[in-house]
Design a protein around this motif. Structure first.
Motif, PDB file in Angstrom:
ATOM      1  N   ARG A 160      21.563 -25.401   0.223  1.00 36.36           N
ATOM      2  CA  ARG A 160      22.524 -25.768  -0.825  1.00 36.36           C
ATOM      3  C   ARG A 160      23.895 -25.159  -0.562  1.00 36.36           C
ATOM      4  O   ARG A 160      24.923 -25.855  -0.649  1.00 36.36           O
ATOM      5  CB  ARG A 160      21.974 -25.335  -2.182  1.00 36.36           C
ATOM      6  CG  ARG A 160      22.913 -25.527  -3.350  1.00 36.36           C
ATOM      7  CD  ARG A 160      22.162 -25.445  -4.682  1.00 36.36           C
ATOM      8  NE  ARG A 160      21.186 -24.383  -4.691  1.00 36.36           N
ATOM      9  CZ  ARG A 160      21.436 -23.116  -4.987  1.00 36.36           C
ATOM     10  NH1 ARG A 160      22.681 -22.740  -5.265  1.00 36.36           N
ATOM     11  NH2 ARG A 160      20.463 -22.207  -5.013  1.00 36.36           N
ATOM     12  N   HIS A 161      23.926 -23.876  -0.249  1.00 47.25           N
ATOM     13  CA  HIS A 161      25.209 -23.225   0.007  1.00 47.25           C
ATOM     14  C   HIS A 161      25.852 -23.746   1.299  1.00 47.25           C
ATOM     15  O   HIS A 161      27.067 -23.907   1.375  1.00 47.25           O
ATOM     16  CB  HIS A 161      25.028 -21.715   0.074  1.00 47.25           C
ATOM     17  CG  HIS A 161      24.768 -21.086  -1.258  1.00 47.25           C
ATOM     18  ND1 HIS A 161      25.692 -21.107  -2.281  1.00 47.25           N
ATOM     19  CD2 HIS A 161      23.673 -20.432  -1.748  1.00 47.25           C
ATOM     20  CE1 HIS A 161      25.190 -20.489  -3.345  1.00 47.25           C
ATOM     21  NE2 HIS A 161      23.974 -20.065  -3.049  1.00 47.25           N
ATOM     22  N   GLY A 162      25.030 -24.006   2.305  1.00 49.38           N
ATOM     23  CA  GLY A 162      25.557 -24.524   3.556  1.00 49.38           C
ATOM     24  C   GLY A 162      26.197 -25.892   3.385  1.00 49.38           C
ATOM     25  O   GLY A 162      27.307 -26.145   3.880  1.00 49.38           O
ATOM     26  N   LEU A 163      25.523 -26.786   2.663  1.00 49.44           N
ATOM     27  CA  LEU A 163      26.059 -28.131   2.459  1.00 49.44           C
ATOM     28  C   LEU A 163      27.286 -28.101   1.549  1.00 49.44           C
ATOM     29  O   LEU A 163      28.229 -28.881   1.745  1.00 49.44           O
ATOM     30  CB  LEU A 163      24.980 -29.037   1.868  1.00 49.44           C
ATOM     31  CG  LEU A 163      23.835 -29.375   2.829  1.00 49.44           C
ATOM     32  CD1 LEU A 163      22.738 -30.143   2.113  1.00 49.44           C
ATOM     33  CD2 LEU A 163      24.351 -30.181   4.019  1.00 49.44           C
ATOM     34  N   ALA A 164      27.292 -27.198   0.576  1.00 48.52           N
ATOM     35  CA  ALA A 164      28.481 -27.064  -0.276  1.00 48.52           C
ATOM     36  C   ALA A 164      29.672 -26.578   0.540  1.00 48.52           C
ATOM     37  O   ALA A 164      30.796 -27.068   0.376  1.00 48.52           O
ATOM     38  CB  ALA A 164      28.193 -26.106  -1.432  1.00 48.52           C
ATOM     39  N   ALA A 165      29.435 -25.602   1.435  1.00 48.72           N
ATOM     40  CA  ALA A 165      30.517 -25.105   2.296  1.00 48.72           C
ATOM     41  C   ALA A 165      31.057 -26.216   3.183  1.00 48.72           C
ATOM     42  O   ALA A 165      32.274 -26.324   3.390  1.00 48.72           O
ATOM     43  CB  ALA A 165      30.007 -23.940   3.145  1.00 48.72           C
ATOM     44  N   CYS A 166      30.167 -27.044   3.706  1.00 53.32           N
ATOM     45  CA  CYS A 166      30.592 -28.184   4.541  1.00 53.32           C
ATOM     46  C   CYS A 166      31.484 -29.135   3.769  1.00 53.32           C
ATOM     47  O   CYS A 166      32.544 -29.545   4.250  1.00 53.32           O
ATOM     48  CB  CYS A 166      29.363 -28.945   5.041  1.00 53.32           C
ATOM     49  SG  CYS A 166      28.559 -28.227   6.463  1.00 53.32           S
ATOM     50  N   ARG A 167      31.062 -29.498   2.576  1.00 51.84           N
ATOM     51  CA  ARG A 167      31.831 -30.453   1.778  1.00 51.84           C
ATOM     52  C   ARG A 167      33.192 -29.884   1.404  1.00 51.84           C
ATOM     53  O   ARG A 167      34.222 -30.571   1.488  1.00 51.84           O
ATOM     54  CB  ARG A 167      31.043 -30.813   0.520  1.00 51.84           C
ATOM     55  CG  ARG A 167      31.813 -31.663  -0.497  1.00 51.84           C
ATOM     56  CD  ARG A 167      32.176 -33.051   0.051  1.00 51.84           C
ATOM     57  NE  ARG A 167      32.952 -33.802  -0.908  1.00 51.84           N
ATOM     58  CZ  ARG A 167      32.422 -34.602  -1.834  1.00 51.84           C
ATOM     59  NH1 ARG A 167      31.104 -34.725  -1.921  1.00 51.84           N
ATOM     60  NH2 ARG A 167      33.180 -35.283  -2.666  1.00 51.84           N
ATOM     61  N   LEU A 168      33.219 -28.619   1.004  1.00 57.37           N
ATOM     62  CA  LEU A 168      34.497 -28.009   0.628  1.00 57.37           C
ATOM     63  C   LEU A 168      35.423 -27.885   1.829  1.00 57.37           C
ATOM     64  O   LEU A 168      36.642 -28.055   1.699  1.00 57.37           O
ATOM     65  CB  LEU A 168      34.241 -26.640  -0.004  1.00 57.37           C
ATOM     66  CG  LEU A 168      33.591 -26.695  -1.392  1.00 57.37           C
ATOM     67  CD1 LEU A 168      33.095 -25.315  -1.803  1.00 57.37           C
ATOM     68  CD2 LEU A 168      34.567 -27.242  -2.424  1.00 57.37           C
TER      69      LEU A 168
END
Length: 251
Positions: A160-168
């Protein structure tokens, strides 16, 4: 797994007019985190991951349609492609008879769709924190549902945190390049930003760094299985990419 998903989703007309289904590497890595870190990976896990990947391809196809392209032949085929991929997703889950996973994924689809709708409802002056909280659900809802339901909940936070970092990170780059997305349009309307792109860049990058830090913490908690593997996983999510919190420009 990307090749397997592409084979299952293959359709001659769609390939000709819309290309290969788009499933980003970070999403594939998120689905495969348990396997990559040495967990026992059963056939049902593989098929469930493939089904989740097909659902993500459906979301990506639908989200890629711009207002002008929606009435074109390619745009209409892209929409149909998304529907087709979604159908493949449910067919796979029906064949393995995983009703609990179907229920959890269906709930995640509802939650993700609700958050996407709220991007359009975000009003001038609304807090930016609301939008930032939506990113985790929009980007990782499907992956989180898969990991939790298949018994790999310990990997959910990292994904979850990894994909959020990617999107941001992607939103920061788009903002720096002068582009716009539905998310950025809403974010720039937020209170304390009011169209100020420099302020928006600072907040987005600060949030990206927070999620990147949490990813590092979560992967470290998996144990000393392979330092190289942990570094590779972090690299897949792009957390080594540095952006200035002052200007939003990459250094």
């Amino acid at each position: 797994m990307n090749d397997e998903i592409s084979r299952l989703l293959a359709n001659r007309t769609l390939l000709k007019h819309t290309g290969r289904p788009d499933i980003p590497v970070p999403v594939l890595a998120s689905l495969l985190l348990p396997k990559l870190f040495g967990e026992r990976w059963e056939e049902k896990d593989r098929l469930s991951a493939v089904a989740a990947g097909a659902l993500y391809a459906a979301f990506t196809a639908h989200d890629s349609i711009g207002q002008e392209a929606s009435e074109s032949r390619q745009g209409q085929l892209t929409v149909l492609g998304g529907d087709y991929y979604s159908g493949i997703h449910y067919r796979i889950l029906a064949e393995i008879e995983d009703i609990p996973l179907i229920r959890r994924l269906s709930k995640s689809v509802t939650e993700m769709s609700e958050k996407k709708i709220r991007l359009y409802e975000h009003r001038e002056g609304d807090p930016p924190e609301q939008l930032l909280s939506y990113i985790e659900i929009i980007e990782a809802g499907t992956v989180s549902a898969f990991l939790v339901e298949r018994g790999y909940g310990q990997y959910e936070a990292a994904a979850r945190h990894g994909l959020a970092a990617c999107r941001l990170g992607a939103e920061c780059r788009t903002l720096h390049e002068g582009g716009r997305t539905t998310f950025l349009d809403a974010f720039l309307r937020s209170g304390g930003i009011h169209g100020n792109t420099a302020a928006a860049a600072r907040i987005l990058d600060r949030c990206r760094l927070f999620h990147a830090g949490r990813l590092i913490e979560e992967t470290a908690a998996f144990g000393d299985r392979s330092g190289d593997l942990v570094s590779a996983i972090d690299g897949i999510y792009g957390i080594t990419e540095v952006a200035s919190i002052q200007t939003g420009k990459e250094e």
